[in-house]
Design a protein around this motif. Structure first.
Motif, short mmCIF file in Angstrom:
data_model
loop_
_atom_site.label_atom_id
_atom_site.label_comp_id
_atom_site.label_asym_id
_atom_site.label_seq_id
_atom_site.Cartn_x
_atom_site.Cartn_y
_atom_site.Cartn_z
N PRO A 50 0.82 -1.22 0.00
CA PRO A 50 0.00 0.00 0.00
C PRO A 50 0.85 1.27 0.00
O PRO A 50 0.48 2.27 -0.63
CB PRO A 50 -0.82 -0.12 1.29
CG PRO A 50 -0.78 -1.56 1.64
CD PRO A 50 0.54 -2.05 1.19
N ALA A 51 2.00 1.22 0.68
CA ALA A 51 2.89 2.39 0.70
C ALA A 51 3.44 2.69 -0.68
O ALA A 51 3.55 3.85 -1.08
CB ALA A 51 4.04 2.16 1.69
N GLY A 52 3.77 1.63 -1.44
CA GLY A 52 4.25 1.84 -2.80
C GLY A 52 3.21 2.49 -3.68
O GLY A 52 3.52 3.36 -4.51
N VAL A 53 1.95 2.06 -3.53
CA VAL A 53 0.87 2.67 -4.31
C VAL A 53 0.73 4.15 -3.96
O VAL A 53 0.56 5.00 -4.86
CB VAL A 53 -0.45 1.92 -4.06
CG1 VAL A 53 -1.61 2.63 -4.74
CG2 VAL A 53 -0.35 0.47 -4.56
N MET A 208 8.79 -0.84 -3.79
CA MET A 208 7.99 -1.30 -2.65
C MET A 208 6.89 -2.24 -3.11
O MET A 208 6.58 -3.24 -2.43
CB MET A 208 7.42 -0.10 -1.92
CG MET A 208 8.48 0.81 -1.32
SD MET A 208 7.82 2.25 -0.46
CE MET A 208 7.58 1.55 1.17
N ILE A 209 6.29 -1.97 -4.27
CA ILE A 209 5.25 -2.86 -4.79
C ILE A 209 5.86 -4.20 -5.21
O ILE A 209 5.37 -5.28 -4.83
CB ILE A 209 4.53 -2.20 -5.97
CG1 ILE A 209 3.74 -0.98 -5.48
CG2 ILE A 209 3.60 -3.19 -6.66
CD1 ILE A 209 3.07 -0.19 -6.59
N LEU A 210 6.94 -4.15 -5.99
CA LEU A 210 7.58 -5.39 -6.44
C LEU A 210 8.20 -6.16 -5.29
O LEU A 210 8.27 -7.40 -5.33
CB LEU A 210 8.65 -5.06 -7.49
CG LEU A 210 8.15 -4.43 -8.79
CD1 LEU A 210 9.32 -4.08 -9.70
CD2 LEU A 210 7.16 -5.35 -9.50
N GLY A 211 8.68 -5.46 -4.26
CA GLY A 211 9.25 -6.15 -3.11
C GLY A 211 8.21 -6.72 -2.17
O GLY A 211 8.47 -7.70 -1.45
N GLY A 212 7.00 -6.11 -2.15
CA GLY A 212 5.96 -6.60 -1.26
C GLY A 212 5.20 -7.80 -1.79
O GLY A 212 4.69 -8.63 -1.01
N LEU A 213 5.12 -7.95 -3.11
CA LEU A 213 4.37 -9.08 -3.68
C LEU A 213 4.92 -10.44 -3.25
O LEU A 213 4.15 -11.33 -2.87
CB LEU A 213 4.37 -8.95 -5.21
CG LEU A 213 3.46 -7.85 -5.78
CD1 LEU A 213 3.66 -7.72 -7.29
CD2 LEU A 213 1.99 -8.13 -5.46
N ILE A 248 6.02 7.76 3.50
CA ILE A 248 6.67 9.07 3.69
C ILE A 248 8.14 8.90 4.04
O ILE A 248 9.00 9.59 3.48
CB ILE A 248 5.92 9.88 4.77
CG1 ILE A 248 4.48 10.14 4.33
CG2 ILE A 248 6.65 11.18 5.06
CD1 ILE A 248 3.65 10.87 5.35
N ALA A 249 8.43 7.99 4.97
CA ALA A 249 9.81 7.83 5.44
C ALA A 249 10.74 7.38 4.31
O ALA A 249 11.81 7.96 4.09
CB ALA A 249 9.86 6.84 6.60
N TYR A 250 10.34 6.34 3.57
CA TYR A 250 11.21 5.84 2.50
C TYR A 250 11.27 6.79 1.33
O TYR A 250 12.31 6.91 0.67
CB TYR A 250 10.74 4.46 2.04
CG TYR A 250 11.17 3.36 2.97
CD1 TYR A 250 12.46 2.85 2.92
CD2 TYR A 250 10.28 2.84 3.91
CE1 TYR A 250 12.85 1.84 3.78
CE2 TYR A 250 10.67 1.83 4.77
CZ TYR A 250 11.96 1.34 4.71
OH TYR A 250 12.36 0.35 5.57
N GLY A 251 10.17 7.47 1.04
CA GLY A 251 10.20 8.46 -0.04
C GLY A 251 11.22 9.56 0.24
O GLY A 251 12.02 9.92 -0.63
N LEU A 252 11.21 10.09 1.47
CA LEU A 252 12.18 11.13 1.83
C LEU A 252 13.60 10.58 1.89
O LEU A 252 14.55 11.22 1.41
CB LEU A 252 11.80 11.74 3.19
CG LEU A 252 10.54 12.61 3.23
CD1 LEU A 252 10.20 12.98 4.67
CD2 LEU A 252 10.73 13.86 2.38
N PHE A 253 13.77 9.39 2.47
CA PHE A 253 15.11 8.84 2.64
C PHE A 253 15.80 8.62 1.30
O PHE A 253 16.94 9.04 1.09
CB PHE A 253 15.04 7.53 3.42
CG PHE A 253 16.38 6.87 3.63
CD1 PHE A 253 17.23 7.31 4.62
CD2 PHE A 253 16.78 5.82 2.83
CE1 PHE A 253 18.47 6.72 4.82
CE2 PHE A 253 18.00 5.22 3.01
CZ PHE A 253 18.85 5.67 4.01
N PHE A 254 15.11 7.99 0.37
CA PHE A 254 15.75 7.69 -0.91
C PHE A 254 15.82 8.93 -1.80
O PHE A 254 16.65 8.99 -2.71
CB PHE A 254 15.03 6.55 -1.61
CG PHE A 254 15.28 5.21 -0.98
CD1 PHE A 254 16.56 4.70 -0.90
CD2 PHE A 254 14.24 4.47 -0.44
CE1 PHE A 254 16.81 3.48 -0.30
CE2 PHE A 254 14.47 3.25 0.17
CZ PHE A 254 15.77 2.75 0.24
#
Length: 356
Positions: A50-53, A208-213, A248-254
């Protein structure tokens, strides 16, 4: 800071730099309360998919470009496998088998791996102050997360710790947290290569989507009753960990990891256990021991040393070079007032004309 905050187009850049580690620390507290009511791999997938979406929706609203070409998708897939599937899978399984404090020490030791990889791949200068800061940081998070009895016994007996105790230590899940730390370190370095072919925000969402599947796929096979025991408070905690602790956290970090010093950015990870302790004290009534307070102090000092390592090691040289450069520029731009520039005139002699 080594991250060129003055050049960032984001408002409140210093606060945004700290935000991922604040959100990760508080999300760790939220997840620890949800784990008894769900399964680890399902929870890891909820943090990613959901975070990736949400990140892709935000990227579309910001007008970010989508990945194009096989090179972009190849790097994003590798990025998803390492930083998505492996990191979140090891982290979730490790949280089940270890204490929050000891697991935090293992996971937050990844700045050391990032520093070594950045030195090897990108020739990032670390120097004496940087290595000292990294050492103090690891010492600080060890004092924060390790049990006081283990530290005091180690100091009393020196390095004579029995092999069985260390085997029991890693059998309880800390080795999974160490693998999670290594996965995150490799993922942090990989974002530099991913950004050569794709936008960092869009790549973060897709990874995040490809890693979560795969996590949800494995969960459907080996786990059961993933959501039957989740109540309203647990769903709220999962929602917080997904939206704030992941999207939010991963978006800012990367976003910040795509440029600037990876060593400096990664050193801020040492803040994560501090935030986890503070909010654990607030919501779970956990009390910090004197050794933990010392660890907090060492951690803050380590972050300062790492991010100011160039200033501490070369401040005098920088001032001298700037002064010389300014003087030379003034000499070039300001010609002497008392000196006249010579002007050369060419005079051609002509023969006198004789009148008839």
């Amino acid at each position: 800071m080594q991250l060129k905050l003055s050049e960032s187009r984001l408002p409140f850049a210093p606060l945004l730099l700290i935000a991922p580690f604040f959100l990760w620390g508080t999300a760790m507290v939220a997840m620890k309360g949800v784990i008894p009511h769900t399964t680890p791999l399902f929870m890891a997938g909820v943090r990613l998919l959901p975070a990736g979406v949400l990140i892709l929706i935000a990227a579309a609203l910001m007008g970010r470009s989508q990945p194009k070409g096989w090179s972009a998708w190849l790097w994003i897939t590798l990025f998803a496998l390492v930083d998505g599937t492996l990191f979140q899978g090891f982290l979730a399984e490790g949280l089940v088998r270890t204490s929050a404090g000891l697991g935090s020490v293992m996971i937050d030791s990844q700045p050391l791996a990032v520093a070594l990889l950045s030195l090897w791949l990108f020739q990032e200068r670390i120097g004496f102050w940087g290595w000292l800061g990294l050492g103090l940081g690891v010492t600080g998070i060890s004092l924060i997360g390790l049990p006081d009895e283990l530290i005091l016994n180690f100091l009393d007996s020196g390095a004579n710790i029995t092999l069985g105790s260390w085997q029991d230590l890693f059998a309880s899940g800390e080795w999974l947290m160490l693998l999670a730390a290594l996965s995150m370190a490799v993922g942090t370095v990989m974002i530099r290569f991913v950004c050569k072919y794709a936008d960092p925000v869009s790549a973060t969402g897709w990874h995040m989507i490809l890693g979560g599947l795969p996590l949800w796929g494995i969960s459907s096979v080996v786990e059961s009753q993933q959501w039957e025991n989740l109540g309203a408070s647990e769903w709220v905690a999962l929602g917080y960990a997904t939206i704030f602790g992941s999207a939010i956290a991963y978006g800012l970090f990367f976003y910040f990891a795509s440029s600037g010093s990876l060593t400096s950015l990664s050193s801020l990870t040492f803040l994560t256990p501090i935030f986890a302790l503070l909010f654990g004290n607030l919501f779970l009534s956990e009390v910090l021991s004197p050794l933990q307070w010392i660890g907090v102090g060492l951690t803050l000092i380590s972050i300062y040393l790492i991010n100011q390592r160039d200033t501490l090691s070369g401040q005098n040289n920088t001032v001298t070079v700037n002064e010389k450069t300014t003087t030379q520029q003034q000499q070039l731009l300001e010609p002497p007032a008392n000196k006249l520039n010579p002007v050369t005139l060419t005079v051609r002699e002509s023969e006198p004309e004789i009148l008839p």
